[in-house]
Motif scaffolding. Structure first.
Motif, PDB file in Angstrom:
ATOM      1  N   ALA A  82      36.434  52.303  57.574  1.00  0.00           N
ATOM      2  CA  ALA A  82      37.440  51.952  56.387  1.00  0.00           C
ATOM      3  C   ALA A  82      37.418  50.428  55.865  1.00  0.00           C
ATOM      4  O   ALA A  82      36.933  49.634  56.519  1.00  0.00           O
ATOM      5  CB  ALA A  82      38.953  52.183  57.069  1.00  0.00           C
ATOM      6  N   PRO A  83      37.736  50.492  54.775  1.00  0.00           N
ATOM      7  CA  PRO A  83      37.695  49.390  54.062  1.00  0.00           C
ATOM      8  C   PRO A  83      38.699  48.148  54.694  1.00  0.00           C
ATOM      9  O   PRO A  83      39.619  48.860  55.352  1.00  0.00           O
ATOM     10  CB  PRO A  83      38.327  49.404  52.758  1.00  0.00           C
ATOM     11  CG  PRO A  83      38.306  50.896  52.600  1.00  0.00           C
ATOM     12  CD  PRO A  83      38.325  51.594  53.907  1.00  0.00           C
ATOM     13  N   VAL A  84      38.476  46.929  54.630  1.00  0.00           N
ATOM     14  CA  VAL A  84      39.241  46.027  55.311  1.00  0.00           C
ATOM     15  C   VAL A  84      40.160  45.193  54.215  1.00  0.00           C
ATOM     16  O   VAL A  84      39.469  45.036  53.188  1.00  0.00           O
ATOM     17  CB  VAL A  84      38.416  44.829  55.907  1.00  0.00           C
ATOM     18  CG1 VAL A  84      39.163  43.628  56.571  1.00  0.00           C
ATOM     19  CG2 VAL A  84      37.685  45.511  57.221  1.00  0.00           C
ATOM     20  N   ARG A  85      41.343  44.990  54.302  1.00  0.00           N
ATOM     21  CA  ARG A  85      42.094  44.370  53.329  1.00  0.00           C
ATOM     22  C   ARG A  85      43.010  43.346  54.115  1.00  0.00           C
ATOM     23  O   ARG A  85      43.425  43.755  55.210  1.00  0.00           O
ATOM     24  CB  ARG A  85      43.008  45.366  52.789  1.00  0.00           C
ATOM     25  CG  ARG A  85      43.969  44.703  51.833  1.00  0.00           C
ATOM     26  CD  ARG A  85      45.055  45.686  51.181  1.00  0.00           C
ATOM     27  NE  ARG A  85      44.388  46.583  50.319  1.00  0.00           N
ATOM     28  CZ  ARG A  85      44.852  47.063  49.281  1.00  0.00           C
ATOM     29  NH1 ARG A  85      46.365  47.294  49.291  1.00  0.00           N
ATOM     30  NH2 ARG A  85      44.456  47.876  48.251  1.00  0.00           N
ATOM     31  N   GLY A  86      42.758  41.996  53.958  1.00  0.00           N
ATOM     32  CA  GLY A  86      43.521  40.947  54.578  1.00  0.00           C
ATOM     33  C   GLY A  86      43.219  39.612  53.951  1.00  0.00           C
ATOM     34  O   GLY A  86      42.696  39.521  52.621  1.00  0.00           O
ATOM     35  N   ASN A  87      43.918  38.820  54.571  1.00  0.00           N
ATOM     36  CA  ASN A  87      43.687  37.335  54.198  1.00  0.00           C
ATOM     37  C   ASN A  87      42.518  36.579  55.028  1.00  0.00           C
ATOM     38  O   ASN A  87      42.253  36.787  55.896  1.00  0.00           O
ATOM     39  CB  ASN A  87      44.965  36.539  54.286  1.00  0.00           C
ATOM     40  CG  ASN A  87      46.124  37.204  54.000  1.00  0.00           C
ATOM     41  OD1 ASN A  87      46.714  37.689  54.557  1.00  0.00           O
ATOM     42  ND2 ASN A  87      46.235  37.046  52.670  1.00  0.00           N
ATOM     43  N   PRO A  88      41.634  35.717  54.319  1.00  0.00           N
ATOM     44  CA  PRO A  88      40.500  35.233  54.968  1.00  0.00           C
ATOM     45  C   PRO A  88      41.055  34.360  56.108  1.00  0.00           C
ATOM     46  O   PRO A  88      42.251  33.811  56.161  1.00  0.00           O
ATOM     47  CB  PRO A  88      39.970  34.240  53.749  1.00  0.00           C
ATOM     48  CG  PRO A  88      40.414  34.933  52.571  1.00  0.00           C
ATOM     49  CD  PRO A  88      41.716  35.356  52.887  1.00  0.00           C
ATOM     50  N   ALA A  89      40.268  34.093  57.221  1.00  0.00           N
ATOM     51  CA  ALA A  89      40.772  33.446  58.389  1.00  0.00           C
ATOM     52  C   ALA A  89      40.736  32.027  58.028  1.00  0.00           C
ATOM     53  O   ALA A  89      41.829  31.219  58.550  1.00  0.00           O
ATOM     54  CB  ALA A  89      39.744  33.571  59.501  1.00  0.00           C
ATOM     55  N   ILE A  90      39.982  31.475  56.911  1.00  0.00           N
ATOM     56  CA  ILE A  90      40.148  29.932  56.446  1.00  0.00           C
ATOM     57  C   ILE A  90      39.877  30.196  54.980  1.00  0.00           C
ATOM     58  O   ILE A  90      38.997  30.952  54.592  1.00  0.00           O
ATOM     59  CB  ILE A  90      38.796  29.267  57.166  1.00  0.00           C
ATOM     60  CG1 ILE A  90      39.073  29.161  58.847  1.00  0.00           C
ATOM     61  CG2 ILE A  90      38.934  27.874  56.692  1.00  0.00           C
ATOM     62  CD1 ILE A  90      37.779  29.587  59.598  1.00  0.00           C
ATOM     63  N   SER A  91      40.842  29.429  54.282  1.00  0.00           N
ATOM     64  CA  SER A  91      40.579  29.568  52.987  1.00  0.00           C
ATOM     65  C   SER A  91      40.397  28.230  52.403  1.00  0.00           C
ATOM     66  O   SER A  91      40.750  27.050  52.781  1.00  0.00           O
ATOM     67  CB  SER A  91      41.989  30.201  52.443  1.00  0.00           C
ATOM     68  OG  SER A  91      41.976  29.915  50.761  1.00  0.00           O
ATOM     69  N   ASP A  92      39.547  28.194  51.455  1.00  0.00           N
ATOM     70  CA  ASP A  92      39.479  26.723  50.715  1.00  0.00           C
ATOM     71  C   ASP A  92      39.409  26.809  49.190  1.00  0.00           C
ATOM     72  O   ASP A  92      39.225  25.897  48.505  1.00  0.00           O
ATOM     73  CB  ASP A  92      37.799  26.385  51.096  1.00  0.00           C
ATOM     74  CG  ASP A  92      36.724  27.051  50.196  1.00  0.00           C
ATOM     75  OD1 ASP A  92      36.983  28.294  49.643  1.00  0.00           O
ATOM     76  OD2 ASP A  92      35.513  26.623  50.033  1.00  0.00           O
ATOM     77  N   THR A  93      40.182  28.003  48.703  1.00  0.00           N
ATOM     78  CA  THR A  93      40.673  27.854  47.243  1.00  0.00           C
ATOM     79  C   THR A  93      42.123  27.402  47.157  1.00  0.00           C
ATOM     80  O   THR A  93      42.914  27.744  48.237  1.00  0.00           O
ATOM     81  CB  THR A  93      40.716  29.448  46.710  1.00  0.00           C
ATOM     82  OG1 THR A  93      41.463  30.219  47.635  1.00  0.00           O
ATOM     83  CG2 THR A  93      39.324  29.912  47.047  1.00  0.00           C
ATOM     84  N   THR A  94      42.362  26.483  46.324  1.00  0.00           N
ATOM     85  CA  THR A  94      43.600  25.799  46.218  1.00  0.00           C
ATOM     86  C   THR A  94      44.367  26.266  44.911  1.00  0.00           C
ATOM     87  O   THR A  94      45.290  26.956  44.646  1.00  0.00           O
ATOM     88  CB  THR A  94      43.476  24.252  46.604  1.00  0.00           C
ATOM     89  OG1 THR A  94      42.409  23.839  45.762  1.00  0.00           O
ATOM     90  CG2 THR A  94      43.314  24.063  48.163  1.00  0.00           C
TER      91      THR A  94
END
Length: 159
Positions: A82-94
């Motif tokens: 199945a596709p994965v939908r979620g938030n990145p573990a670490i984000s560098d977009t501000t």
């Protein structure tokens, strides 16, 4: 309660700067560890194309500062179900809103829900933690200076 002839002042002149220094050390280590973890996923994980399906700007304002960060929701197909939908573990977009954009996703094959989608598609950015690290270094320098000066003054005082 203090012992006869003992003052709490010398102890406080040590404890308070040490606590400040420890907090500043955490402020230095946290972004570095996050960047290291993100780059480890990039090096050892699998990469696929995904899509940013939502990008929400969060703002926390105090009297002195305003802090902004983005929380992205990304969907991708890891190739094993199945596709994965979620938030990145670490984000560098501000400040960048990447809603609807195709992005490169690096994920852990054993745990596909653990993924990153770096802003430049290749590595985690240095920028998000840089200012925090610089401020923390100044706090540590001040704490060391304060401890040295206060202990010198206490040693000279006729207590």
């Amino acid at each position: 309660m203090t012992l006869p002839g003992m003052s709490v002042l010398p102890i406080m002149f040590l404890v308070v700067p040490v606590i400040m220094g420890m907090a500043a050390l955490w402020l230095i280590l946290h972004p570095l560890v996050q960047r290291f973890r993100g780059n480890a996923l990039i090096r050892s994980g699998r990469s696929v194309q995904g899509r940013v399906i939502a990008s929400e700007l969060h703002v926390r304002a105090t009297r002195e500062t305003t802090r902004q960060w983005r929380v992205e929701t990304i969907e991708f197909e890891p190739g094993m179900g199945a596709p994965v939908r979620g938030n990145p573990a670490i984000s560098d977009t501000t400040e960048i809103d990447r809603s609807g954009m195709e992005v490169t996703v690096f994920f852990d094959p054993a745990r596909p829900e653990r993924f990153v989608a770096p802003r430049n598609q290749q590595s985690m950015s240095n920028r998000p933690g840089l200012v925090t690290i610089m401020v923390a270094i100044l706090v540590i320098a001040f704490s060391v200076f304060f401890v040295v000066q206060s202990q010198a003054l206490i040693a000279q005082s006729p207590l």
